[in-house]
Design a protein around this motif. Structure first.
Motif, mmCIF file in Angstrom:
data_model
loop_
_atom_site.group_PDB
_atom_site.id
_atom_site.type_symbol
_atom_site.label_atom_id
_atom_site.label_comp_id
_atom_site.label_asym_id
_atom_site.label_seq_id
_atom_site.Cartn_x
_atom_site.Cartn_y
_atom_site.Cartn_z
ATOM 1 N N GLU A 161 0.838 -1.193 0.000
ATOM 2 C CA GLU A 161 0.000 0.000 0.000
ATOM 3 C C GLU A 161 0.877 1.249 0.000
ATOM 4 O OE1 GLU A 161 -2.376 -0.350 3.491
ATOM 5 O OE2 GLU A 161 -3.639 -1.905 2.651
ATOM 6 N N THR B 238 1.344 5.193 0.943
ATOM 7 C CA THR B 238 0.895 6.273 1.810
ATOM 8 C C THR B 238 1.629 7.537 1.412
ATOM 9 O OG1 THR B 238 0.498 4.741 3.647
ATOM 10 C CG2 THR B 238 0.682 7.077 4.185
ATOM 11 N N ASP C 204 -12.732 6.993 2.534
ATOM 12 C CA ASP C 204 -12.780 7.185 3.977
ATOM 13 C C ASP C 204 -11.911 8.375 4.361
ATOM 14 O OD1 ASP C 204 -13.349 6.631 6.673
ATOM 15 O OD2 ASP C 204 -11.625 5.314 6.880
ATOM 16 N N VAL D 77 -6.450 11.287 7.907
ATOM 17 C CA VAL D 77 -6.012 10.233 6.994
ATOM 18 C C VAL D 77 -7.160 9.936 6.040
ATOM 19 C CG1 VAL D 77 -5.183 7.865 6.805
ATOM 20 C CG2 VAL D 77 -4.491 9.266 8.746
ATOM 21 N N THR D 78 -6.875 10.028 4.752
ATOM 22 C CA THR D 78 -7.895 9.844 3.724
ATOM 23 C C THR D 78 -7.500 8.690 2.812
ATOM 24 O OG1 THR D 78 -8.213 12.240 3.747
ATOM 25 C CG2 THR D 78 -9.210 11.040 1.928
ATOM 26 N N HIS D 79 -8.483 7.866 2.453
ATOM 27 C CA HIS D 79 -8.257 6.783 1.502
ATOM 28 C C HIS D 79 -8.998 7.109 0.207
ATOM 29 C CE1 HIS D 79 -7.470 4.582 5.323
ATOM 30 N NE2 HIS D 79 -6.441 4.205 4.599
ATOM 31 N N LEU E 95 -9.708 6.100 -4.074
ATOM 32 C CA LEU E 95 -9.785 5.008 -5.044
ATOM 33 C C LEU E 95 -9.922 5.577 -6.447
ATOM 34 C CD1 LEU E 95 -10.383 1.982 -5.908
ATOM 35 C CD2 LEU E 95 -12.783 2.524 -5.461
ATOM 36 N N ARG F 120 -5.484 2.393 -5.303
ATOM 37 C CA ARG F 120 -5.848 2.955 -4.002
ATOM 38 C C ARG F 120 -4.630 3.663 -3.426
ATOM 39 N NH1 ARG F 120 -10.467 0.291 -1.419
ATOM 40 N NH2 ARG F 120 -11.274 -1.229 -2.880
ATOM 41 N N ARG G 141 -3.407 6.099 0.255
ATOM 42 C CA ARG G 141 -3.706 6.695 1.552
ATOM 43 C C ARG G 141 -2.972 8.027 1.622
ATOM 44 N NH1 ARG G 141 -1.401 3.059 4.476
ATOM 45 N NH2 ARG G 141 -3.264 1.796 4.715
ATOM 46 N N ARG H 146 -1.999 11.183 4.241
ATOM 47 C CA ARG H 146 -1.951 11.625 5.640
ATOM 48 C C ARG H 146 -1.466 13.064 5.681
ATOM 49 N NH1 ARG H 146 1.599 8.000 7.942
ATOM 50 N NH2 ARG H 146 -0.118 6.576 8.226
#
Length: 196
Positions: A28, A30, A58, A80-82, A84, A91, A93, A95
């Motif tokens: 993932e 970030t 999110d 913190v945002t996710h 897509l 995807r 993330r 921060r």
């Protein structure tokens, strides 16, 4: 041949340059972005055709005050945002740390993703993070008279006030907490021949 994750890393590096710090863990990505660049980076993530992050999944607030058993010495509050990208099946993330621990303020991303509305209200309600530019920033989970932000690490477990129905006044009243704080230590009984 490059993997799907490497393609995303390359596209992020090209579009965002040095405005973000990128880390990869457990497959993932970030991105850590400064508060001053937050809105611009989010807009680029949405509008850049090579990225196309059209869906915000999110957003949550995080209190880092006791992170790493108190070894953390950075800023306290973050959002913190996710995101897509449906088109690219990517995807990411994101921060962002609020620059002021006493009054955490970040830019609202509601103009970019309307879905962020209630998420930002929740982060405000339970963490006390203010989102500048949000048109309806009010509590969403706690009562209107609630004092404090219950998900902060320094918020007492029993809270500050309790409410009860007063039959004489025939209404619900607020009063200071009547529960004495205590530490429960479980009693352990060890039998010498247990299980033999």
């Amino acid at each position: 041949m490059t993997t799907h994750l490497e393609q995303l890393q390359n596209a992020l590096g090209t579009a965002l340059g040095d405005r973000v710090t990128t880390t990869v863990a457990l497959g993932e990505i970030t991105l850590v972005v400064a508060a001053a660049d937050y809105y611009g980076v989010m807009q680029t993530l949405r509008d850049d055709a090579t990225l196309g992050f059209d869906t915000m999944i999110d957003l949550c607030g995080v209190d880092y005050s006791t992170y790493g058993d108190g070894a953390w010495d950075g800023l306290r509050f973050a959002a913190v945002t996710h995101l897509l990208s449906v088109k690219h099946n990517w995807r990411v993330r994101v921060r962002v740390f609020a620059p002021d621990d006493d009054m955490p303020v970040l830019a609202s991303i509601v103009p970019l993703w309307r879905a962020a509305n209630w998420y930002e209200r929740e982060a405000f309600d339970v963490m006390g993070i203010l989102f500048e530019g949000h048109n309806d920033l009010r509590r969403i989970l706690t009562d209107y008279g609630f004092i404090g932000h219950p998900f902060r690490k320094d918020f007492p477990v029993s809270g500050y006030v309790e409410m009860r129905y007063d039959p004489e006044q025939k209404r619900v009243i607020y009063q200071p907490v009547t529960i004495e704080p205590r530490e429960n230590v479980p009693r352990v009984i060890r039998e010498e021949n247990y299980g033999k």
